[in-house]
Write a protein that holds these residues in place. Structure first.
Motif, short mmCIF file in Angstrom:
data_model
loop_
_atom_site.label_atom_id
_atom_site.label_comp_id
_atom_site.label_asym_id
_atom_site.label_seq_id
_atom_site.Cartn_x
_atom_site.Cartn_y
_atom_site.Cartn_z
N ASN A 287 17.94 39.35 -15.91
CA ASN A 287 16.76 39.39 -15.04
C ASN A 287 16.94 40.35 -13.88
N GLN A 288 18.17 40.44 -13.36
CA GLN A 288 18.47 41.37 -12.27
C GLN A 288 18.26 42.82 -12.73
N LEU A 289 18.75 43.12 -13.95
CA LEU A 289 18.56 44.47 -14.50
C LEU A 289 17.08 44.79 -14.68
N LYS A 290 16.33 43.81 -15.16
CA LYS A 290 14.89 44.02 -15.34
C LYS A 290 14.21 44.32 -14.01
N ARG A 291 14.61 43.59 -12.96
CA ARG A 291 14.04 43.82 -11.62
C ARG A 291 14.36 45.23 -11.13
N GLU A 292 15.49 45.76 -11.57
CA GLU A 292 15.91 47.11 -11.16
C GLU A 292 15.28 48.20 -12.03
N GLY A 293 14.37 47.80 -12.95
CA GLY A 293 13.65 48.80 -13.75
C GLY A 293 14.31 49.16 -15.07
N TYR A 294 15.19 48.28 -15.56
CA TYR A 294 15.87 48.55 -16.83
C TYR A 294 15.20 47.81 -17.99
N LEU A 295 15.30 48.39 -19.16
CA LEU A 295 14.95 47.71 -20.41
C LEU A 295 16.25 47.30 -21.06
N LEU A 296 16.29 46.08 -21.61
CA LEU A 296 17.51 45.60 -22.25
C LEU A 296 17.48 45.96 -23.73
N GLY A 297 18.65 46.23 -24.28
CA GLY A 297 18.70 46.58 -25.69
C GLY A 297 20.08 46.39 -26.29
N ASN A 298 20.16 46.63 -27.58
CA ASN A 298 21.42 46.56 -28.32
C ASN A 298 21.54 47.76 -29.23
N ILE A 299 22.77 48.18 -29.47
CA ILE A 299 23.06 49.21 -30.47
C ILE A 299 23.80 48.52 -31.61
N ALA A 300 23.29 48.69 -32.82
CA ALA A 300 23.94 48.10 -33.99
C ALA A 300 24.30 49.20 -34.98
N GLY A 301 25.35 48.96 -35.74
CA GLY A 301 25.77 49.92 -36.75
C GLY A 301 26.65 49.25 -37.79
N LYS A 302 26.82 49.92 -38.92
CA LYS A 302 27.64 49.35 -39.99
C LYS A 302 29.08 49.19 -39.53
N GLY A 303 29.60 47.98 -39.70
CA GLY A 303 31.01 47.73 -39.41
C GLY A 303 31.40 47.75 -37.96
N VAL A 304 30.41 47.72 -37.04
CA VAL A 304 30.75 47.68 -35.61
C VAL A 304 30.04 46.50 -34.96
N ASP A 305 30.66 45.97 -33.91
CA ASP A 305 30.03 44.89 -33.16
C ASP A 305 28.83 45.44 -32.39
N SER A 306 27.82 44.61 -32.22
CA SER A 306 26.63 45.00 -31.46
C SER A 306 27.03 45.33 -30.01
N ILE A 307 26.46 46.40 -29.47
CA ILE A 307 26.77 46.83 -28.11
C ILE A 307 25.56 46.55 -27.24
#
Length: 196
Positions: A21-41
Motif C-alpha cells: 500500500n505504501q508503494l501504491k501511495r508513492e505512485g507505483y504499480l505492483l507486479g511480478n516477473i515469471a519465467g521458466k525454471g525461475v522463482d517469481s520476482i
C-alpha cells in the motif's frame, strides 16, 4: 518490432499488504516477473513510466526491466489486471522472453472501415475480439487489422481469410467465423416505407 523499451523497476523486498500500500501511495504499480525454471520476482514500476512505455512500444512490446543493481530482464506484459470499480491497473504480470524462443500471446483485433458500413446502415457482428498467436516475441504485433469497408450484408470473414504477419501461427479453426455483416433494423424499416 526490433525496438525494446526500457523500464527501471524496483525490487519489492516485502510483499506485505502495508508495504504494498505504501508503494501504491508513492505512485507505483505492483507486479511480478515469471519465467521458466525461475522463482517469481516481485517488482514495482512507476505508474507514469509504465503508461509511457506502453504508449510508445504497445501492449505487446518487448521490454527490458532494469533493477537497481543493474541486472535486467527481457519481458513482455503477460497480463494487465484492471480493478473494475476504479478502472485502474491493480497488478502486472510480466513473462520473461527470449528473442529466439516462440511464445503464445493474445493479440487484439481492430476493424478498419467500420464507419463506411455504418453509413450504409450495416452492423458488424463479431464473435471474437482477440486471437492467440504463436511466434517470436519481437514479431508479435499489438493488433491484427481487418478491413471491413467493402463488405455487404450477409457476408462474413473466416479465420482463414485473415493474413497473419510472417512467422506467426494460431491454433484457431480456419473455418471459424470472425465477423458477419448484418443489416440494421432501421434500414429494414426505411426500405419497407419506400416499398409502400
Amino acid at each position: 518490432m526490433e525496438n525494446t523499451g526500457v523500464m527501471n523497476v524496483e525490487l519489492r523486498k516485502s510483499t506485505r499488504k502495508g508495504d504494498n500500500n505504501q508503494l501504491k501511495r508513492e505512485g507505483y504499480l505492483l507486479g511480478n516477473i515469471a519465467g521458466k525454471g525461475v522463482d517469481s520476482i516481485s517488482i514495482a514500476v512507476k505508474k507514469d513510466v509504465f503508461r509511457r512505455s506502453m504508449k510508445e512500444f504497445g501492449r505487446n512490446g518487448v521490454f527490458k526491466l532494469v533493477v537497481p543493481d543493474g541486472q535486467s530482464y527481457t519481458v513482455m506484459a503477460k497480463e494487465i489486471h484492471i480493478e473494475p470499480v476504479k478502472n485502474e491497473i491493480s497488478h502486472l504480470d510480466f513473462q520473461m522472453v527470449s528473442f529466439s524462443e516462440k511464445i503464445k500471446q493474445e493479440v487484439a483485433i481492430k476493424f478498419t472501415g467500420a464507419e463506411l458500413l455504418e453509413s450504409k446502415r450495416l452492423l458488424i457482428n463479431s464473435t471474437i475480439d482477440s486471437i492467440l498467436l504463436e511466434g517470436l516475441p519481437q514479431d508479435i504485433p499489438d493488433e491484427i487489422e481487418i478491413d471491413v469497408s467493402n463488405m455487404e450484408a450477409g457476408e462474413s470473414i473466416q479465420f482463414s481469410d485473415i493474413k497473419l504477419p510472417e512467422g506467426l501461427t494460431s491454433t484457431i479453426d480456419p473455418e471459424q467465423k470472425m465477423i458477419t455483416v448484418v443489416g440494421s433494423k432501421i434500414r429494414g424499416a426505411v426500405e419497407g416505407e419506400e416499398e409502400s
